[in-house]
Design an enzyme around this catalytic site. Structure first.
Site, PDB file in Angstrom:
ATOM      1  N   GLU A 103       0.961  -9.128 -19.624  1.00 18.54           N
ATOM      2  CA  GLU A 103       2.411  -9.306 -19.516  1.00 18.54           C
ATOM      3  C   GLU A 103       3.124  -8.953 -20.823  1.00 18.54           C
ATOM      4  O   GLU A 103       4.219  -8.373 -20.806  1.00 18.54           O
ATOM      5  CB  GLU A 103       2.733 -10.744 -19.101  1.00 18.54           C
ATOM      6  CG  GLU A 103       2.187 -11.142 -17.734  1.00 18.54           C
ATOM      7  CD  GLU A 103       2.708 -10.266 -16.603  1.00 18.54           C
ATOM      8  OE1 GLU A 103       3.776  -9.637 -16.763  1.00 18.54           O
ATOM      9  OE2 GLU A 103       2.045 -10.202 -15.551  1.00 18.54           O
ATOM     10  N   HIS A 114       3.675  -5.239 -21.021  1.00 18.92           N
ATOM     11  CA  HIS A 114       4.872  -4.833 -20.275  1.00 18.92           C
ATOM     12  C   HIS A 114       6.132  -5.087 -21.100  1.00 18.92           C
ATOM     13  O   HIS A 114       7.017  -4.230 -21.193  1.00 18.92           O
ATOM     14  CB  HIS A 114       4.978  -5.634 -18.973  1.00 18.92           C
ATOM     15  CG  HIS A 114       4.021  -5.213 -17.902  1.00 18.92           C
ATOM     16  ND1 HIS A 114       3.769  -3.897 -17.593  1.00 18.92           N
ATOM     17  CD2 HIS A 114       3.276  -5.951 -17.038  1.00 18.92           C
ATOM     18  CE1 HIS A 114       2.904  -3.840 -16.594  1.00 18.92           C
ATOM     19  NE2 HIS A 114       2.587  -5.066 -16.245  1.00 18.92           N
TER      20      HIS A 114
END
Length: 209
Positions: free
Chosen positions: A69, A72
């Site tokens: 995450e 990202h």
């Protein structure tokens, strides 16, 4: 997983209290879900083995999920986006429920980003997560030569990262693979096919732990 929204503002690398809470909740829930699948206490596994698996999952799943995450988020910010992780509480509940029946559906949330962006840039943001997991699998790989706990961490780290890379590359819904597939099918195949093959090889010929 990453999802694009419409608003635009000045990007910066920062974490709100809500984002940190959601990351922690997703980390803990995924760790418990993996432990339920790998050491199902509800199907006869001992409490000791379940607690050990929670700890192992916390280290391996936690690193895999968190860095996926964060990749990202960092790449989104590099492309001028506002980016923040949000947990999907319904999907976290589904992760626990699916683990109880022996199958894990791991979609705990997504990094939502907003701002003007091209299809290629959006695909690069999506690609950052699975690529990070593949690199982490390589980093965990040398640990597999060690005996006992360290070797188990290495084996779990390799498998979990390959699993997350392959799962997130599925070209469906909000998963990373969809935007990559829509942008460039060649790049999609270059990442998706090895991820699936490597994850399958580990499960069939190496074992999970």
């Amino acid at each position: 997983m990453s999802v694009q929204t419409g608003r635009q503002s000045e990007p910066e690398l920062s974490f709100s209290d809500k984002e940190l809470l959601d990351l922690a909740l997703a980390w803990i829930t995924l760790s418990v879900a993996f432990a339920l699948m790998l050491a199902p206490i509800h199907r006869g596994a001992t409490m000791g083995s379940f607690i050990l698996m929670v700890g192992l999952s916390f280290v391996t799943v936690g690193v895999a999920f968190l860095l996926h995450e964060l990749a990202h988020k960092v790449v989104a910010i590099e492309h001028g986006q506002i980016a923040e992780f949000r947990a999907d509480y319904q999907m976290l509940f589904m992760a626990i429920m699916s683990a109880l029946i022996g199958f894990l559906f791991a979609a705990p949330g997504a990094v939502y980003h907003r701002g003007r962006i091209t299809k290629r840039e959006n695909a690069m943001i999506s690609l950052a997560g699975p690529i990070t997991n593949l690199l982490l699998a390589l980093l965990f790989l040398p640990l597999m030569i060690f005996p006992n706990l360290l070797g188990t961490i290495g084996q779990m780290g390799v498998w979990i990262n390959l699993f997350l890379a392959a799962f997130n590359m599925i070209p469906f819904g909000p998963l990373d693979g969809k935007s990559i597939y829509n942008w460039n099918k060649g790049v999609f195949a270059l990442v998706f096919i090895p991820s699936i093959l490597l994850a399958g090889y580990v499960v069939l010929f190496v074992g999970l732990f």
